[in-house]
Design an enzyme around this catalytic site. Structure first.
Site, PDB file in Angstrom:
ATOM      1  N   GLU A  59      31.978  38.346  40.698  1.00  0.00           N
ATOM      2  CA  GLU A  59      30.833  39.175  40.282  1.00  0.00           C
ATOM      3  C   GLU A  59      31.236  40.456  39.562  1.00  0.00           C
ATOM      4  O   GLU A  59      30.380  41.282  39.208  1.00  0.00           O
ATOM      5  CB  GLU A  59      29.986  39.533  41.514  1.00  0.00           C
ATOM      6  CG  GLU A  59      30.471  40.695  42.359  1.00  0.00           C
ATOM      7  CD  GLU A  59      31.629  40.395  43.298  1.00  0.00           C
ATOM      8  OE1 GLU A  59      31.874  41.210  44.208  1.00  0.00           O
ATOM      9  OE2 GLU A  59      32.305  39.346  43.124  1.00  0.00           O
ATOM     10  N   HIS A  81      36.658  37.878  43.520  1.00  0.00           N
ATOM     11  CA  HIS A  81      35.417  38.551  43.129  1.00  0.00           C
ATOM     12  C   HIS A  81      34.964  38.080  41.750  1.00  0.00           C
ATOM     13  O   HIS A  81      35.314  38.669  40.726  1.00  0.00           O
ATOM     14  CB  HIS A  81      35.604  40.065  43.150  1.00  0.00           C
ATOM     15  CG  HIS A  81      35.690  40.622  44.532  1.00  0.00           C
ATOM     16  ND1 HIS A  81      34.585  40.860  45.313  1.00  0.00           N
ATOM     17  CD2 HIS A  81      36.768  40.954  45.282  1.00  0.00           C
ATOM     18  CE1 HIS A  81      34.961  41.332  46.489  1.00  0.00           C
ATOM     19  NE2 HIS A  81      36.281  41.399  46.499  1.00  0.00           N
ATOM     20  N   CYS A 113      34.390  37.044  49.065  1.00  0.00           N
ATOM     21  CA  CYS A 113      35.331  37.888  49.800  1.00  0.00           C
ATOM     22  C   CYS A 113      34.967  37.932  51.284  1.00  0.00           C
ATOM     23  O   CYS A 113      35.171  36.945  51.984  1.00  0.00           O
ATOM     24  CB  CYS A 113      35.423  39.270  49.173  1.00  0.00           C
ATOM     25  SG  CYS A 113      36.937  40.154  49.641  1.00  0.00           S
TER      26      CYS A 113
END
Length: 254
Positions: free
Chosen positions: A191, A189, A100
Site C-alpha cells: 500500500e 507493504h 504486515c
C-alpha cells in the site's frame, strides 16, 4: 468508526478496515477503491473504537502497526480483533487481506505462530513467488521476483493448519500466504505511497527498527531511495488490488 463513502456505491462492495495507528491506513488502495466506488469503514482499534457487526461487509482488510500479536496485556483490543478475524474468515468464509501486522494477526488468529525475526527487514527488497503463489489468483499478472517494500521485525514462524506459502525470501520464509480460498496475508507493504516513509519515520518503534536494519546513514536516505521505485510499487499494487476485487466478487457469487 470512520466511514469513507464513495457516492454512488457503483461496485456494491463494502469493506471493513482495521487500523492500529493512524498513519498505517490503506494507502494507495484508497485511490483504487475511490475509483471503483467502494465504500469502506475504518476502525482505529488503538484509539478504542469498537469492532462493528461483521455481517454487512464483503471483505476485511487489516493494516500494519507497531504492536506485536502477543502484546495482549499492553493492547487488550488484540484479543477481540483476533476473534473477529477468526470469525470473519472461518465462520463467515469471507475474503480477507492482511498487511504486515494484519498478515501476522491472520496467522495467529488461526493457530499459527508469530515471533521476532532474526533482524528487522526494512526498505526495498525482493520476494519470490512459490509455485502456489505463481498459480494463485491474487498474484495473477505479477512477476517473480517481485520488488517490495518491507518494514517489520516479527514474522510468521509457523502457518495455521491448511495454509499455503505464496511468497518468500531469504530474510523471511513466509512473505505471503493463503488460508482457505480467499484469506490472504502479505508481510510486505503493497500500500506504500510517497508519504509512507516520512510518516512512519515519526513512529519511535519504526525509527528504531529502521536504524537497526539500515544504520543511521542509510536510514536517513530511505525516502529518497524508495522514491524511484514508487511507480513500480503503484503498478504492482493496482494489479494486486484488481485481483483481490475479483476474488471478492467471486466469493459473493459462491
Amino acid at each position: 468508526m470512520n466511514s469513507i463513502a464513495t457516492s454512488p456505491n457503483r461496485s456494491g462492495l463494502r469493506f471493513l478496515v482495521f487500523q492500529h495507528v493512524d498513519v498505517e491506513h490503506p494507502g494507495i488502495f484508497r485511490e483504487f477503491w475511490r475509483e471503483a466506488g467502494i465504500v469502506w469503514d475504518a476502525v482505529e482499534l488503538d484509539a478504542g473504537e469498537p469492532i462493528p457487526a461483521l455481517e454487512p461487509y464483503d471483505a476485511l482488510i487489516v493494516m500494519g502497526g507497531p504492536q506485536d500479536v502477543w502484546q495482549e496485556d499492553e493492547h487488550p483490543w488484540l484479543m477481540p480483533e483476533k476473534a473477529a478475524i477468526r470469525r470473519f474468515v472461518q465462520q463467515l468464509g469471507r475474503p480477507y487481506l492482511g498487511i504486515c501486522l494484519g498478515h501476522q494477526l491472520l496467522a495467529a488468529a488461526l493457530g499459527g505462530e508469530v515471533r521476532l525475526g532474526n533482524s528487522p527487514e526494512v526498505g526495498p527488497g525482493e520476494v519470490e513467488l512459490t509455485a502456489a503463489g505463481a498459480a494463485d489468483p491474487l498474484f495473477a499478472g505479477l512477476s517473480s521476483p517481485l520488488q517490495t517494500f518491507q518494514w517489520h521485525g516479527a514474522e510468521v514462524a509457523a502457518l495455521p493448519a491448511g495454509a499455503e506459502v505464496l511468497a518468500r525470501n531469504e530474510a523471511c520464509a513466509v512473505q505471503a500466504f493463503r488460508f482457505g480460498f480467499a484469506a490472504y496475508g502479505l508481510q510486505y507493504h503493497v500500500e506504500i505511497t510517497d508519504r509512507t516513509v516520512p510518516e512512519w519515520q515519526q513512529i519511535p518503534a519504526y525509527a528504531a527498527s529502521l536504524e537497526t536494519a539500515l544504520g543511521c546513514e542509510r536510514a536517513a536516505k530511505l525516502a529518497d531511495e524508495t522514491a524511484g521505485l514508487l511507480p513500480g510499487f503503484a503498478q504492482a499494487a493496482r494489479r494486486l488490488n484488481d485481483n483481490f476485487l475479483q476474488i471478492v466478487t467471486r466469493a459473493i457469487a459462491r
